[in-house]
Design a protein around this motif. Structure first.
Motif, PDB file in Angstrom:
ATOM      1  N   LEU A 215       0.801  -1.221   0.000  1.00 49.46           N
ATOM      2  CA  LEU A 215       0.000   0.000   0.000  1.00 49.46           C
ATOM      3  C   LEU A 215       0.835   1.274   0.000  1.00 49.46           C
ATOM      4  CD1 LEU A 215      -2.718  -1.074   2.626  1.00 49.46           C
ATOM      5  CD2 LEU A 215      -2.969  -0.993   0.129  1.00 49.46           C
ATOM      6  N   ALA A 216       2.140   1.134   0.073  1.00 46.11           N
ATOM      7  CA  ALA A 216       3.020   2.304   0.222  1.00 46.11           C
ATOM      8  C   ALA A 216       2.914   3.264  -0.951  1.00 46.11           C
ATOM      9  CB  ALA A 216       4.461   1.842   0.409  1.00 46.11           C
ATOM     10  N   GLN A 217       2.814   2.741  -2.156  1.00 48.47           N
ATOM     11  CA  GLN A 217       2.801   3.621  -3.321  1.00 48.47           C
ATOM     12  C   GLN A 217       1.512   4.437  -3.402  1.00 48.47           C
ATOM     13  OE1 GLN A 217       3.554   1.598  -7.006  1.00 48.47           O
ATOM     14  NE2 GLN A 217       3.411   3.457  -8.250  1.00 48.47           N
ATOM     15  N   ALA A 218       0.388   3.819  -3.119  1.00 47.86           N
ATOM     16  CA  ALA A 218      -0.887   4.529  -3.228  1.00 47.86           C
ATOM     17  C   ALA A 218      -1.155   5.417  -2.025  1.00 47.86           C
ATOM     18  CB  ALA A 218      -2.034   3.526  -3.392  1.00 47.86           C
ATOM     19  N   TYR A 219      -0.577   5.048  -0.868  1.00 48.94           N
ATOM     20  CA  TYR A 219      -0.861   5.784   0.363  1.00 48.94           C
ATOM     21  C   TYR A 219       0.460   6.127   1.070  1.00 48.94           C
ATOM     22  CZ  TYR A 219      -5.417   3.796  -0.638  1.00 48.94           C
ATOM     23  OH  TYR A 219      -6.575   3.433  -1.261  1.00 48.94           O
ATOM     24  N   PRO A 220       0.924   7.329   0.871  1.00 52.21           N
ATOM     25  CA  PRO A 220       2.211   7.704   1.471  1.00 52.21           C
ATOM     26  C   PRO A 220       2.159   7.893   2.987  1.00 52.21           C
ATOM     27  CG  PRO A 220       1.230   9.573   0.321  1.00 52.21           C
ATOM     28  CD  PRO A 220       0.376   8.406   0.025  1.00 52.21           C
ATOM     29  N   HIS A 221       0.969   7.992   3.552  1.00 61.62           N
ATOM     30  CA  HIS A 221       0.841   8.220   4.995  1.00 61.62           C
ATOM     31  C   HIS A 221       0.055   7.061   5.616  1.00 61.62           C
ATOM     32  CE1 HIS A 221       2.063  12.365   4.046  1.00 61.62           C
ATOM     33  NE2 HIS A 221       1.135  12.330   3.085  1.00 61.62           N
ATOM     34  N   HIS A 222       0.561   6.552   6.714  1.00 59.14           N
ATOM     35  CA  HIS A 222      -0.175   5.484   7.393  1.00 59.14           C
ATOM     36  C   HIS A 222       0.268   5.408   8.848  1.00 59.14           C
ATOM     37  CE1 HIS A 222       3.367   2.845   7.287  1.00 59.14           C
ATOM     38  NE2 HIS A 222       2.701   2.039   8.099  1.00 59.14           N
ATOM     39  N   THR A 223      -0.595   4.802   9.635  1.00 59.22           N
ATOM     40  CA  THR A 223      -0.298   4.556  11.038  1.00 59.22           C
ATOM     41  C   THR A 223      -0.959   3.254  11.449  1.00 59.22           C
ATOM     42  OG1 THR A 223      -0.513   5.399  13.308  1.00 59.22           O
ATOM     43  CG2 THR A 223      -2.284   5.921  11.782  1.00 59.22           C
ATOM     44  N   VAL A 224      -0.294   2.499  12.303  1.00 66.12           N
ATOM     45  CA  VAL A 224      -0.828   1.245  12.819  1.00 66.12           C
ATOM     46  C   VAL A 224      -0.790   1.301  14.339  1.00 66.12           C
ATOM     47  CG1 VAL A 224      -0.538  -1.253  12.974  1.00 66.12           C
ATOM     48  CG2 VAL A 224      -0.140  -0.084  10.800  1.00 66.12           C
ATOM     49  N   GLN A 225      -1.926   1.040  14.949  1.00 63.10           N
ATOM     50  CA  GLN A 225      -2.041   1.037  16.404  1.00 63.10           C
ATOM     51  C   GLN A 225      -2.583  -0.332  16.827  1.00 63.10           C
ATOM     52  OE1 GLN A 225      -1.172   3.783  18.370  1.00 63.10           O
ATOM     53  NE2 GLN A 225      -0.464   4.754  16.483  1.00 63.10           N
ATOM     54  N   GLY A 226      -1.692  -1.196  17.283  1.00 67.50           N
ATOM     55  CA  GLY A 226      -2.125  -2.529  17.665  1.00 67.50           C
ATOM     56  C   GLY A 226      -2.547  -3.332  16.450  1.00 67.50           C
ATOM     57  N   THR A 227      -3.822  -3.722  16.401  1.00 70.97           N
ATOM     58  CA  THR A 227      -4.308  -4.539  15.290  1.00 70.97           C
ATOM     59  C   THR A 227      -5.169  -3.752  14.310  1.00 70.97           C
ATOM     60  OG1 THR A 227      -6.246  -5.217  16.559  1.00 70.97           O
ATOM     61  CG2 THR A 227      -4.290  -6.606  16.726  1.00 70.97           C
TER      62      THR A 227
END
Length: 371
Positions: free
Chosen positions: A188-200
């Motif tokens: 998903l990195a190419q389509a979405y340059p911003h992301h965050t993961v919190q737990g699951t």
């Protein structure tokens, strides 16, 4: 002097008996019996004008009970096995009893049962009739998608690529397994340059993210007294909140995966953890200062369930407002309930729909919103 019988007369009597059959002679000394009135047969008895009103009373009673169930489902107590929540989870399917009862009423030719069916029909249409029409409209500046990708998903690569092609501007994922997290981040990195993961749970966005924090909705104490185990840490977090810097201004986005429910023949619906999480999530949304809020997630229940009153009283469902049909999302092979939700506040849903199946046991849900 004796009189001899005429042989000619004897022959006439014999001829009469032969042609007309033997005739039983009544004894004049016995009193005459009044003839009994004829009784109609069982088949002919209900064929009169009043028969259609007397037949089918059991069917009519069943129809009235069904109508009362639809009208008064909120009065069914939850004290015993969360019976009220269990009924409300599958409430739309109560409409299937209407054609069954109608078939029985027509078979019995019962006008009483047919008229009694008006009550459940009107009650069902009042609850769900609006979902039968397509309420989507053109437009909408932001597309959001939510998907429980499934911890046991056999094809996370294919799932990630399908979601990247969905056209979502903001993508929420639930039930992210630790071993699959890297796969989703890479695909998903190419389509979405911003992301965050919190737990699951995680959020991927085309726009910058800020003010990200976990929201503890995983194992809060519920009505049944099931509290969070001491060994469970925030690494097991199943809720989060972040701000998406859209072209129209900041948007508060919540992602949540509420606790699972179980149906036990003895205990009924076990939903204490889920109900406690829904209450915590409702309190978090109520305290949110941003006027524009979107909630994406697997809530493990339908919005007809009273457990979500804290959310539904403050937010509206994109599917109910701008979708077509019920939008069932689980199980993916044959969806029967919508437990994956998109709720909004301060923005306008323009359309809502369900995406094709992936390797998960849930279907992705999507909505397009505008300011």
């Amino acid at each position: 002097m004796a009189t001899q019988a005429d042989p000619g007369n004897t022959a006439d009597v014999a001829d009469t008996d032969a042609t007309s059959g033997a005739t039983e002679l009544s004894d004049p000394s016995e009193p005459s019996r009044p003839s009994e009135p004829s009784r109609p047969s069982e088949q002919s008895r209900p064929s009169g004008p009043s028969g259609i009103w007397r037949r089918g009373r059991v069917l009519a009673t069943a129809a009235l009970l069904l109508g009362l169930l639809l009208l008064l489902h909120g009065s069914i107590p939850n004290r015993i096995g969360n019976l009220g929540s269990l009924v409300e989870t599958f409430l739309p399917w109560c409409g299937l009893f209407v054609p069954l009862l109608l078939a029985g009423a027509l078979l019995r030719r019962s006008a009483t049962a047919v008229i009694a069916l008006l009550l459940p029909v009107v009650a069902w249409l009042n609850l769900f009739g609006g979902l039968l029409t397509d309420k989507s409209r053109p437009g909408g500046g932001l597309t959001v998608v939510s998907h429980n990708v499934g911890a046991e998903n056999p094809d996370p690569v294919g799932t990630a690529r399908a979601l990247a092609r969905s056209g979502a501007d903001v993508l929420a994922l639930e039930e992210l397994a630790a071993e699959a997290r890297g796969t989703y981040e890479k695909e998903l990195a190419q389509a979405y340059p911003h992301h965050t993961v919190q737990g699951t749970v995680g959020l991927w966005s085309r726009f910058p993210l800020s003010d990200t924090r976990p929201v503890d909705v995983a194992m809060d104490a519920g009505p049944l007294g099931d509290a969070k185990p001491a060994e469970v840490k925030m690494a097991y977090n199943r809720g989060m909140r972040t701000t998406v810097a859209t072209d129209h201004g900041p948007l508060a986005v919540y992602v949540a995966h509420l606790g699972s429910v179980r149906v036990n023949p003895r205990a009924g619906l076990s939903s204490g953890q889920r109900d406690g999480g829904a209450q915590s999530l409702g309190e978090a949304v109520a305290a949110e200062k941003n006027e524009r809020v979107v909630l994406l997630g697997d809530l493990n229940g339908t919005l007809d369930d009273r457990a979500y009153e804290g959310l539904t009283s403050r937010m509206e469902s994109a599917q109910e407002t701008a979708g077509a049909g019920f939008g069932f999302s689980w199980p993916a092979t044959f969806p029967v309930v919508r437990i994956d939700q998109i709720l909004v506040r301060g923005v306008e849903p323009e359309s809502a729909w369900v995406l094709p199946a992936t390797g998960s046991d849930h279907l992705p849900v999507a909505a397009r919103i505008s300011w």
